[in-house]
Write a protein that holds these residues in place. Structure first.
Motif, PDB file in Angstrom:
ATOM      1  N   UNK A 104       0.834  -1.199   0.000  1.00  7.42           N
ATOM      2  CA  UNK A 104       0.000   0.000   0.000  1.00  7.42           C
ATOM      3  C   UNK A 104       0.875   1.257   0.000  1.00  7.42           C
ATOM      4  N   UNK A 105       1.978   1.200   0.765  1.00  6.62           N
ATOM      5  CA  UNK A 105       2.843   2.364   0.896  1.00  6.62           C
ATOM      6  C   UNK A 105       3.910   2.427  -0.197  1.00  6.62           C
ATOM      7  N   UNK A 115      10.547  -6.307  -4.344  1.00  3.02           N
ATOM      8  CA  UNK A 115      11.540  -7.037  -3.556  1.00  3.02           C
ATOM      9  C   UNK A 115      11.228  -7.019  -2.059  1.00  3.02           C
ATOM     10  N   UNK A 116      10.819  -5.880  -1.571  1.00  2.00           N
ATOM     11  CA  UNK A 116      10.514  -5.772  -0.145  1.00  2.00           C
ATOM     12  C   UNK A 116       9.339  -6.663   0.215  1.00  2.00           C
ATOM     13  N   UNK A 117       8.332  -6.624  -0.639  1.00  2.00           N
ATOM     14  CA  UNK A 117       7.159  -7.463  -0.444  1.00  2.00           C
ATOM     15  C   UNK A 117       7.558  -8.934  -0.417  1.00  2.00           C
TER      16      UNK A 117
ATOM     17  N   UNK B  77      -6.329   0.794  -2.249  1.00  2.00           N
ATOM     18  CA  UNK B  77      -7.457   0.785  -1.328  1.00  2.00           C
ATOM     19  C   UNK B  77      -7.894  -0.652  -1.060  1.00  2.00           C
ATOM     20  N   UNK B  78      -7.978  -1.428  -2.148  1.00  2.00           N
ATOM     21  CA  UNK B  78      -8.361  -2.830  -2.021  1.00  2.00           C
ATOM     22  C   UNK B  78      -7.344  -3.604  -1.205  1.00  2.00           C
ATOM     23  N   UNK B  79      -6.069  -3.312  -1.422  1.00  2.16           N
ATOM     24  CA  UNK B  79      -5.015  -4.007  -0.677  1.00  2.16           C
ATOM     25  C   UNK B  79      -5.111  -3.687   0.810  1.00  2.16           C
TER      26      UNK B  79
END
Lengths: 142, 142
Positions: A104-105, A115-117, B77-79
């Motif tokens: 989201x951010x 990569x972070x995800x 928003x969905x996430x």
DNA sequence: GTGCCACTTCAAGTTCACTTGAGGTCAAGA
DNA sequence: TCTTGACCTCAAGTGAACTTGAAGTGGCAC
């Protein structure tokens, strides 16, 4: 309470309530004519069913656990295994949640490949377990 | 790696792997004759798919999230909503896990009706949410 | 070279958890 | 009393996620 009242209060459609009764997950206290009459306690039971489903129990499994005469009661070993399984699931979901919050951010356009995800998710991947029979559904009652 | 190797290492049946490829969730790097050839990276991808499924994403949802050209990318928003939903689910599952652990130790014969078990579960019931479309499955890969 | 069998495709079948539809009943308000 | 429509039953349909079966192909050990 009639079935519509239970449906309204629980959020479970009347058709599903009839299905649950047929499966032995809930029961009506009697009938007024043809119509089912339920006790308020059915709402609690439905909440329990909702959590059970979220935890990955099938309706049939829960029906057997609910049987108060219950010879076919699920044994402690199985319950302990289920608890361990849930523990692993919770870890994964926590990682997924954190990953989503990052996405989201994160300014990168490709969430799932960020990569972070991926790094966040890899935390969960470590706690490997093998493929199981299909189970949980999400947020049913509450 | 051929499909059988991937199936062995991931625990996902070959038939499911073909199905996933058809859905666009994974892809083979090429063919040796008719036979699919996969990169080892597909195992990571499969783990991600497993967690996604545990978190309640449908295969179609994930396929659209994976699309690297991806115009139909799921929005922030969905996430965020999904993350919140997961948060609620995690709370419920934690309660269920604790309840199960209690049941294992509890001498009462009827686990699901045991007052302590119920009390533990009621913690989760509080965080009400309404009925959602069917979603998560449990512990798929790891 | 050649035969086996693991792989392929495609269509149809399976399971779970419901939903929908047709046809019927009866409690309750006008 | 009569009508309305919410409830009933039972059978069939739905969608997601695969699995299974039939028929075909070709990589590789011998």
């Amino acid at each position: 309470m009639d079935i519509t009242e239970v449906a309204k209060r629980s959020g479970v459609p009347a058709s599903a309530l009839r299905y649950y009764e047929e499966k032995g997950l809930i029961s009506s206290i009697g009938r007024r004519g043809l119509r089912r009459v339920f006790e308020p306690a059915v709402l609690e039971r439905l909440a329990l069913v909702g959590i059970g489903r979220a935890a990955g129990f099938s309706l049939d499994e829960m029906a057997s656990m609910f049987a108060q005469d219950g010879r076919p009661r699920i044994d402690r070993k199985q319950l302990a295994e289920k608890a361990d399984e849930l523990d692993r699931l919770i870890k994964k979901l926590t990682a997924m949640r954190d990953g989503l919050r990052h996405a989201v951010a994160c300014p990168a356009p490709s969430h799932m490949e960020c990569p972070t995800f991926r790094r966040i998710l890899s935390q969960a991947v470590k706690g490997a377990s093998s493929r199981k029979r299909p189970t949980a559904r999400l947020s049913v009652i509450g």
